[in-house]
Design an enzyme around this catalytic site. Structure first.
Site, PDB file in Angstrom:
ATOM      1  N   LEU A   6     -39.939   8.489 -31.372  1.00 17.58           N
ATOM      2  CA  LEU A   6     -40.100   7.342 -32.262  1.00 17.58           C
ATOM      3  C   LEU A   6     -39.698   7.731 -33.679  1.00 17.58           C
ATOM      4  O   LEU A   6     -40.254   8.664 -34.254  1.00 17.58           O
ATOM      5  CB  LEU A   6     -41.549   6.854 -32.245  1.00 17.58           C
ATOM      6  CG  LEU A   6     -42.101   6.416 -30.888  1.00 17.58           C
ATOM      7  CD1 LEU A   6     -43.502   5.845 -31.044  1.00 17.58           C
ATOM      8  CD2 LEU A   6     -41.186   5.393 -30.226  1.00 17.58           C
ATOM      9  N   LEU A   7     -38.734   7.008 -34.229  1.00 20.90           N
ATOM     10  CA  LEU A   7     -38.245   7.265 -35.583  1.00 20.90           C
ATOM     11  C   LEU A   7     -38.741   6.190 -36.539  1.00 20.90           C
ATOM     12  O   LEU A   7     -38.805   5.013 -36.177  1.00 20.90           O
ATOM     13  CB  LEU A   7     -36.716   7.269 -35.602  1.00 20.90           C
ATOM     14  CG  LEU A   7     -35.991   8.596 -35.341  1.00 20.90           C
ATOM     15  CD1 LEU A   7     -34.487   8.372 -35.410  1.00 20.90           C
ATOM     16  CD2 LEU A   7     -36.404   9.651 -36.339  1.00 20.90           C
ATOM     17  N   GLY A   9     -37.645   6.601 -40.028  1.00 18.96           N
ATOM     18  CA  GLY A   9     -36.793   6.756 -41.198  1.00 18.96           C
ATOM     19  C   GLY A   9     -37.354   7.740 -42.204  1.00 18.96           C
ATOM     20  O   GLY A   9     -36.696   8.088 -43.181  1.00 18.96           O
ATOM     21  N   GLY A  10     -38.578   8.212 -41.962  1.00 15.33           N
ATOM     22  CA  GLY A  10     -39.218   9.163 -42.856  1.00 15.33           C
ATOM     23  C   GLY A  10     -38.909  10.600 -42.500  1.00 15.33           C
ATOM     24  O   GLY A  10     -38.293  10.894 -41.473  1.00 15.33           O
ATOM     25  N   VAL A  11     -39.365  11.513 -43.342  1.00 15.00           N
ATOM     26  CA  VAL A  11     -39.061  12.924 -43.141  1.00 15.00           C
ATOM     27  C   VAL A  11     -39.743  13.484 -41.901  1.00 15.00           C
ATOM     28  O   VAL A  11     -39.175  14.330 -41.193  1.00 15.00           O
ATOM     29  CB  VAL A  11     -39.441  13.742 -44.396  1.00 15.00           C
ATOM     30  CG1 VAL A  11     -40.936  13.684 -44.665  1.00 15.00           C
ATOM     31  CG2 VAL A  11     -38.960  15.179 -44.277  1.00 15.00           C
ATOM     32  N   ASP A  12     -40.957  13.043 -41.596  1.00  7.08           N
ATOM     33  CA  ASP A  12     -41.700  13.624 -40.480  1.00  7.08           C
ATOM     34  C   ASP A  12     -41.016  13.371 -39.139  1.00  7.08           C
ATOM     35  O   ASP A  12     -40.799  14.301 -38.354  1.00  7.08           O
ATOM     36  CB  ASP A  12     -43.130  13.074 -40.453  1.00  7.08           C
ATOM     37  CG  ASP A  12     -43.923  13.454 -41.688  1.00  7.08           C
ATOM     38  OD1 ASP A  12     -43.686  14.560 -42.216  1.00  7.08           O
ATOM     39  OD2 ASP A  12     -44.774  12.668 -42.123  1.00  7.08           O
ATOM     40  N   SER A  13     -40.683  12.116 -38.857  1.00  9.72           N
ATOM     41  CA  SER A  13     -40.048  11.817 -37.572  1.00  9.72           C
ATOM     42  C   SER A  13     -38.631  12.381 -37.509  1.00  9.72           C
ATOM     43  O   SER A  13     -38.145  12.736 -36.425  1.00  9.72           O
ATOM     44  CB  SER A  13     -40.043  10.309 -37.314  1.00  9.72           C
ATOM     45  OG  SER A  13     -39.335   9.613 -38.317  1.00  9.72           O
ATOM     46  N   CYS A  97     -52.584  -0.407 -34.328  1.00  7.96           N
ATOM     47  CA  CYS A  97     -51.137  -0.320 -34.142  1.00  7.96           C
ATOM     48  C   CYS A  97     -50.789   0.806 -33.175  1.00  7.96           C
ATOM     49  O   CYS A  97     -49.959   0.642 -32.284  1.00  7.96           O
ATOM     50  CB  CYS A  97     -50.448  -0.103 -35.486  1.00  7.96           C
ATOM     51  SG  CYS A  97     -48.651   0.028 -35.369  1.00  7.96           S
ATOM     52  N   GLY A 120     -43.964  11.557 -35.042  1.00  8.83           N
ATOM     53  CA  GLY A 120     -44.154  12.372 -36.238  1.00  8.83           C
ATOM     54  C   GLY A 120     -45.585  12.398 -36.735  1.00  8.83           C
ATOM     55  O   GLY A 120     -45.821  12.710 -37.902  1.00  8.83           O
ATOM     56  N   CYS A 192     -49.880  -0.343 -42.315  1.00  9.59           N
ATOM     57  CA  CYS A 192     -48.569  -0.257 -41.688  1.00  9.59           C
ATOM     58  C   CYS A 192     -47.835  -1.583 -41.630  1.00  9.59           C
ATOM     59  O   CYS A 192     -46.625  -1.624 -41.808  1.00  9.59           O
ATOM     60  CB  CYS A 192     -48.703   0.338 -40.286  1.00  9.59           C
ATOM     61  SG  CYS A 192     -49.798  -0.560 -39.176  1.00  9.59           S
TER      62      CYS A 192
END
Length: 353
Positions: A6-7, A9-13, A97, A120, A192
């Site tokens: 699961l992406l 768009g953040g740095v973690d994922s 969520c 992430g 979220c």
């Protein structure tokens, strides 16, 4: 092994994808599209999220699919939040969520075709007694197990948390060294489903405004007005618009639309030592099945780095916690999240009644 990642768009994922590829996996990437109902509430940041997710997919030669769960999110999570607020309670939409959308609807529609789903989240999984348990992250400040404590065993047994054993600064460093496009992107904040939408604007849209009194808890003196109890939560300290503070909300009278505030005259009235939880969800198993005594545990009642020591008791009405220290802002509707005494295993959570 087929892995869905699961992406966001953040740095973690993004680092999750990088680590999986370094380990020889070729995950299929998914961006879950959620948001508010109505075009005026659509969050433009989603476009940037998808652009960055697409860049990651191209970088590693992976497939990316956008899964639109907007309607499911509205029906299950946003509606839940509105109803809790209407009742004067404090919702936790991030918890719902994860339970109902990311590892619920997504699993039913897409994830079922994969062996594992990687995310992430700052969490881990542990194998104990032949079963999978939800474990806390290495980084206590970023630990997100409290947001995952309503999932069930089928969900946790399929989850993979590649960054759970890393500190946040290590994740950021990996992203910088790998030249990932999201390496310097700031972490997302807030609820979220709201994105960049102001929380009060969201509440106002569905519940409107109604003027009520702000009363000092200790003296019964009216010291101001508010625009509706639903804009305020127990323990709130900011946004009250009162002079002579600091003030914080200690009680709400839903029927008469009154907010009670205090700023320290009677500490014992402002704090509590115990709370009850209803409909407790054990993620894997009840480790105290059959026990009638007190269990030494640690717990959280909000998203903070600290784990609080306490005792868990079970009676005919369910579970309750007796804390080793005073608790400020015990808010009905939030979740009490229970861990072992070493804060290593997250057993589950129940809604504070």
């Amino acid at each position: 092994m087929d892995i869905a990642a699961l992406l966001s768009g953040g740095v973690d994922s993004s680092v999750v994808v990088h680590l999986l590829c370094e380990q020889g996996y070729k995950p299929t990437l998914f961006y879950i599209k959620i948001g508010m109902d109505g075009a005026e509430y659509m969050d433009c940041s989603a476009e940037e999220d998808i652009e960055l997710s697409t860049a990651i997919a191209r970088r590693y030669g992976l497939a990316l699919e956008v899964v639109d769960l907007h309607r499911e999110y509205w029906d299950n999570v946003a509606a839940y939040a509105i109803e809790k607020i209407r009742k004067g309670q404090t919702p936790n939409p991030d918890v719902m969520c994860n339970k109902l959308i990311k590892f619920g609807c997504f699993e039913q529609q897409v994830g079922k075709d994969f062996d594992l789903t990687a995310t992430g989240h700052y969490a881990t999984t542990l194998q104990l007694g032949g079963k999978t348990w939800l474990g806390t992250a290495k980084d206590p400040i970023k630990d997100q197990t409290d947001f995952l404590a309503q999932i069930d065993y089928l969900q946790v047994s399929k989850l993979l948390f590649p960054i759970g054993g890393l500190m946040k600064h290590e994740v950021r460093e990996i992203a910088l060294q790998a030249g990932l496009p999201s390496a310097r992107r700031k972490d997302s904040q807030g609820i979220c489903f709201l994105g960049k939408i102001n929380y009060n604007d969201f509440v106002r849209r569905f519940l409107g405004e109604k003027e009520g009194a702000v009363i000092e808890f200790e003296t019964g003196k009216k010291i101001g007005t508010h625009r509706g109890y639903w804009f305020h939560t127990i323990g709130q300290r900011k946004g009250l618009g009162l002079g002579g503070g600091p003030w914080f909300v200690v009680k709400k009278d839903i029927q008469d639309n009154i907010i009670y505030v205090s700023h320290g005259y009677d500490a014992e009235q402002q704090y509590g030592y115990e709370f009850r939880m209803k409909d407790f969800n054990f993620i894997t198993d009840n480790p105290w099945e059959g026990s009638t005594g007190e269990e030494e545990v640690t717990f959280k009642i909000r998203h903070t780095p600290e784990f609080i020591k306490g005792r868990l008791l079970h009676d005919e009405e369910g579970y309750r916690i007796i804390s080793s220290e005073k608790l400020q802002g015990i808010a009905p509707g939030q979740f009490g999240v229970i861990y072992d005494a070493e804060s290593r295993v997250c057993f589950g959570s129940g809604e504070i009644g």
